[in-house]
Design a protein around this motif. Structure first.
Motif, PDB file in Angstrom:
ATOM      1  N   HIS A 196      -5.664 -35.081 -88.642  1.00 25.96           N
ATOM      2  CA  HIS A 196      -6.466 -34.506 -87.556  1.00 25.96           C
ATOM      3  C   HIS A 196      -7.166 -35.624 -86.781  1.00 25.96           C
TER       4      HIS A 196
ATOM      5  N   ASP B 226      -9.556 -36.334 -83.082  1.00 29.55           N
ATOM      6  CA  ASP B 226     -10.314 -35.828 -81.942  1.00 29.55           C
ATOM      7  C   ASP B 226     -10.534 -36.998 -80.984  1.00 29.55           C
TER       8      ASP B 226
ATOM      9  N   GLU C  54       1.095 -31.351 -82.763  1.00 23.37           N
ATOM     10  CA  GLU C  54       0.403 -30.140 -82.315  1.00 23.37           C
ATOM     11  C   GLU C  54      -0.897 -30.565 -81.632  1.00 23.37           C
ATOM     12  N   ILE C  55      -1.226 -29.924 -80.513  1.00 21.13           N
ATOM     13  CA  ILE C  55      -2.393 -30.373 -79.758  1.00 21.13           C
ATOM     14  C   ILE C  55      -3.122 -29.200 -79.106  1.00 21.13           C
ATOM     15  N   SER C  56      -4.444 -29.288 -79.124  1.00 21.13           N
ATOM     16  CA  SER C  56      -5.302 -28.352 -78.401  1.00 21.13           C
ATOM     17  C   SER C  56      -6.222 -29.181 -77.524  1.00 21.13           C
ATOM     18  N   SER C  57      -6.585 -28.631 -76.368  1.00 24.93           N
ATOM     19  CA  SER C  57      -7.501 -29.373 -75.502  1.00 24.93           C
ATOM     20  C   SER C  57      -8.345 -28.412 -74.687  1.00 24.93           C
TER      21      SER C  57
ATOM     22  N   TYR D  41      -3.088 -32.713 -84.208  1.00 19.45           N
ATOM     23  CA  TYR D  41      -2.745 -32.610 -85.624  1.00 19.45           C
ATOM     24  C   TYR D  41      -1.336 -33.154 -85.841  1.00 19.45           C
TER      25      TYR D  41
ATOM     26  N   HIS E 194      -3.358 -24.631 -76.219  1.00 19.50           N
ATOM     27  CA  HIS E 194      -2.802 -25.088 -77.499  1.00 19.50           C
ATOM     28  C   HIS E 194      -1.302 -25.218 -77.294  1.00 19.50           C
ATOM     29  N   LYS E 195      -0.746 -26.361 -77.681  1.00 11.99           N
ATOM     30  CA  LYS E 195       0.679 -26.624 -77.502  1.00 11.99           C
ATOM     31  C   LYS E 195       1.282 -27.131 -78.802  1.00 11.99           C
ATOM     32  N   GLU E 196       2.501 -26.716 -79.042  1.00 12.28           N
ATOM     33  CA  GLU E 196       3.281 -27.234 -80.158  1.00 12.28           C
ATOM     34  C   GLU E 196       3.918 -28.559 -79.727  1.00 12.28           C
TER      35      GLU E 196
ATOM     36  N   ASN F  87      -7.776 -32.238 -79.473  1.00 14.76           N
ATOM     37  CA  ASN F  87      -7.734 -32.119 -80.924  1.00 14.76           C
ATOM     38  C   ASN F  87      -6.254 -32.139 -81.295  1.00 14.76           C
TER      39      ASN F  87
ATOM     40  N   PHE G 137      -8.837 -23.886 -71.972  1.00 13.68           N
ATOM     41  CA  PHE G 137      -8.374 -24.295 -73.301  1.00 13.68           C
ATOM     42  C   PHE G 137      -6.879 -24.020 -73.390  1.00 13.68           C
TER      43      PHE G 137
END
Length: 149
Positions: free
Chosen positions: A38, A40, A59-62, A117, A94-96, A115, A92
């Protein structure tokens, strides 16, 4: 600690050279990196400037914290644009892994919290690409963890 008013953040600036036909000027600041994969990171785009053309391999979130982030999705096989969108404060996503795109700061730039992973063993976060899709460089967990020490 405030991510908006923190003099202790270690910003690393990236700028493009003559080999790029678009203005590259953005910075990153590592907030946290864990051995479990993880990460950030804050990214800041200068007004109307891009980061490198890239593919997310994790994997990403922003979330957009300031300004606007203009995103152009690209079909890596054909090089054609698949679509454009403007992300504003509070947006916001979230993408694979596998997302290929260009990102550009809006007229006032952008500040975005990512963020990421990348599970242990893989550790590859993203690849910077040439226009033809070939890889220029890759960011990895191993590199981030080495720099953190």
């Amino acid at each position: 600690c405030s991510i908006f008013e923190n003099e202790n953040l270690n910003w690393k600036r990236f700028q493009g050279g003559e080999e790029f036909d678009y203005p590259i000027d953005y910075s990153s600041a590592l907030l946290n990196a864990n051995l479990d994969g993880h990460v950030d990171i804050l990214y800041r785009w200068e007004p109307n400037c891009y980061c490198h053309f890239h593919r997310h391999t994790a994997e990403i979130s922003s979330v957009v914290l300031e300004g606007e982030l203009h995103v152009t999705d690209i079909d890596i096989k054909t090089g054609k644009e698949l679509g454009k969108r403007v992300r504003v404060v509070g947006d916001f996503v979230h993408k694979e892994p596998g997302d290929v795109h260009m990102e550009q700061g809006g007229p006032n730039g952008a500040l975005v919290l990512f963020n990421i992973y990348a599970p242990e063993g893989e550790g590859k976060l993203a690849e910077s690409l040439k226009k033809d899709g070939s890889v220029i460089s890759a960011s990895t967990m191993a590199r981030i963890l080495r720099k953190r020490k």
